[in-house]
Scaffold this active site. Structure first.
Site, PDB file in Angstrom:
ATOM      1  N   TYR A   1      20.497  29.451 -35.339  1.00 18.29           N
ATOM      2  CA  TYR A   1      19.416  29.735 -36.304  1.00 18.29           C
ATOM      3  C   TYR A   1      18.717  31.051 -35.957  1.00 18.29           C
ATOM      4  O   TYR A   1      18.727  31.480 -34.811  1.00 18.29           O
ATOM      5  CB  TYR A   1      18.412  28.578 -36.368  1.00 18.29           C
TER       6      TYR A   1
ATOM      7  N   HIS B   1      17.864  20.846 -27.014  1.00 16.87           N
ATOM      8  CA  HIS B   1      16.779  20.817 -26.032  1.00 16.87           C
ATOM      9  C   HIS B   1      16.798  19.484 -25.287  1.00 16.87           C
ATOM     10  O   HIS B   1      16.958  18.428 -25.914  1.00 16.87           O
ATOM     11  CB  HIS B   1      15.427  20.976 -26.729  1.00 16.87           C
TER      12      HIS B   1
HETATM   13 FE   LIG Z   1      15.692  25.383 -30.384  1.00 15.26          FE
END
Ligand SMILES: [Fe+2]
Length: 271
Positions: free
Chosen positions: A177, A192
Site C-alpha cells: 500500500y 504487524h
Molecule cells: Fe502496515
C-alpha cells in the site's frame, strides 16, 4: 513557497509528504547501507532499526534524543502478563471466518515458533496480528487511499502459543500500500505482530514480510534495520509442508524475543 526559512530547511527534516522522489530516497538508503558495510568490520552488527534513520522521514522528529534511563523492572513485570486460556478463543486465529462470507485474496496459513534468546519455547503467550486486506487497504479512518475495503475482512486476529511456543494464523495475504513518506512511496506487503513474552520486558511489536518482495530495497522502514542478516529475519519462508491441498498456501516465521538474535522491532507508528 520561496521564503528563506523554507529554502534553508534541510531535505532530511522535511515533513512535506512528497518532497523526495523514490530515486532520491533509494540513493539515500544505498549511501547509508554502503557506509554501514564499510564500517561493519570494526563495529558490532546493528540488529535493530535505527531510531534516527533519515529516509524514514517522520522518525526524525519523533525518535528519542537522549539515552533511555535504565531501571530495574518491578517484580510484577518479571512474571506478568499471564493470560488465561478462556480469554482467547481459538477461532480468533482465523481471520477468514469473522464475517458471513470469505474475504477476497490468497488464503494462507502463517505459523512459527516464539522462542527466547536461549531457544526455549515461549509457551501460552499472546500473539496479536493486524494487517491490510488483499488490496492493501486497512479498515481505519486514516487509510483513505483508493483501494477497496473488503466487507468480509477486518484484518485483526490473536492466539496463544502452544506448549512448544508455536503460533498459527489463517488469513489472507495482504497487498502492498502507498504511504506519505515520499512521492510514490509504497510499503512491502507485511503483517504487524505484537507479542507478549513471559514478562513485560519481553514485549515486542514488529512486522513480518514475504519473500522476494520487489519493494524491499525501496522501503525506508524495512531498510532502517541496516544489518542485512538481521533484516532477513523479518522475512517469512514459504513452506510447502504448511500449504494445504486445494485450500491455502503456507508460510513459516519464527520470532526470537530476547538476546543477540532478537527479531528486529518495529519503529513505525502508522504504516
Ligand atoms: Fe502496515
Amino acid at each position: 513557497m520561496t521564503d528563506a526559512t523554507t529554502r534553508e530547511r534541510p531535505a532530511a527534516a522535511s515533513s512535506d509528504t512528497a518532497s523526495s522522489t523514490q530515486p532520491e530516497m533509494t540513493a539515500e538508503i544505498e549511501r547509508i547501507s554502503a557506509a554501514y558495510e564499510r564500517g561493519l568490520a570494526g563495529g558490532a552488527a546493528e540488529t535493530q532499526p535505527r531510531l534516527d534513520y533519515a529516509p524514514y522521514r517522520s522518525s526524525i522528529l519523533r525518535h528519542p534524543t537522549k539515552d533511555l534511563h535504565h531501571a530495574d523492572p518491578e517484580t510484577i513485570e518479571l512474571y506478568a502478563p499471564v493470560f488465561g486460556h478462556q480469554d482467547v478463543d481459538p477461532l480468533e486465529a482465523d481471520l477468514t471466518i469473522q464475517h458471513q462470507g470469505s474475504p477476497i485474496g490468497e488464503r494462507m496459513i502463517v505459523t512459527g515458533r516464539v522462542v527466547d534468546g536461549a531457544g526455549r519455547p515461549v509457551a501460552h503467550q499472546l500473539v496479536e496480528i493486524w494487517q491490510a486486506n488483499a488490496a492493501g487497504r486497512y479498515i481505519h479512518k486514516r487509510d483513505q487511499h483508493p483501494a477497496p475495503v473488503d466487507p468480509q475482512f477486518t484484518g485483526v486476529g490473536r492466539c496463544l502459543t502452544d506448549a512448544d511456543g508455536t503460533y498459527r494464523f489463517t488469513t489472507i495475504k495482504p497487498g502492498p500500500y502507498p504511504w506519505k513518506n515520499h512521492h510514490n512511496a509504497w510499503r512491502p506487503a507485511h503483517i504487524h505482530f505484537s507479542l507478549f513474552g513471559t514478562d513485560f520486558t519481553q514485549r515486542m511489536i514488529t512486522q513480518m514480510y514475504f519473500p522476494g518482495d520487489p519493494l524491499f530495497p525501496l522501503d525506508p522502514i524495512y531498510q532502517a534495520v541496516v544489518d542485512s542478516r538481521a533484516r532477513d529475519r523479518l522475512v517469512a519462508t514459504y513452506d510447502h509442508h504448511v500449504t494445504q491441498h486445494q485450500w491455502c498456501t503456507g508460510y513459516r516465521w519464527d520470532i526470537v524475543l530476547t538476546g543477540s538474535n532478537r527479531t528486529p522491532l518495529d519503529d513505525e507508528d502508522d504504516a
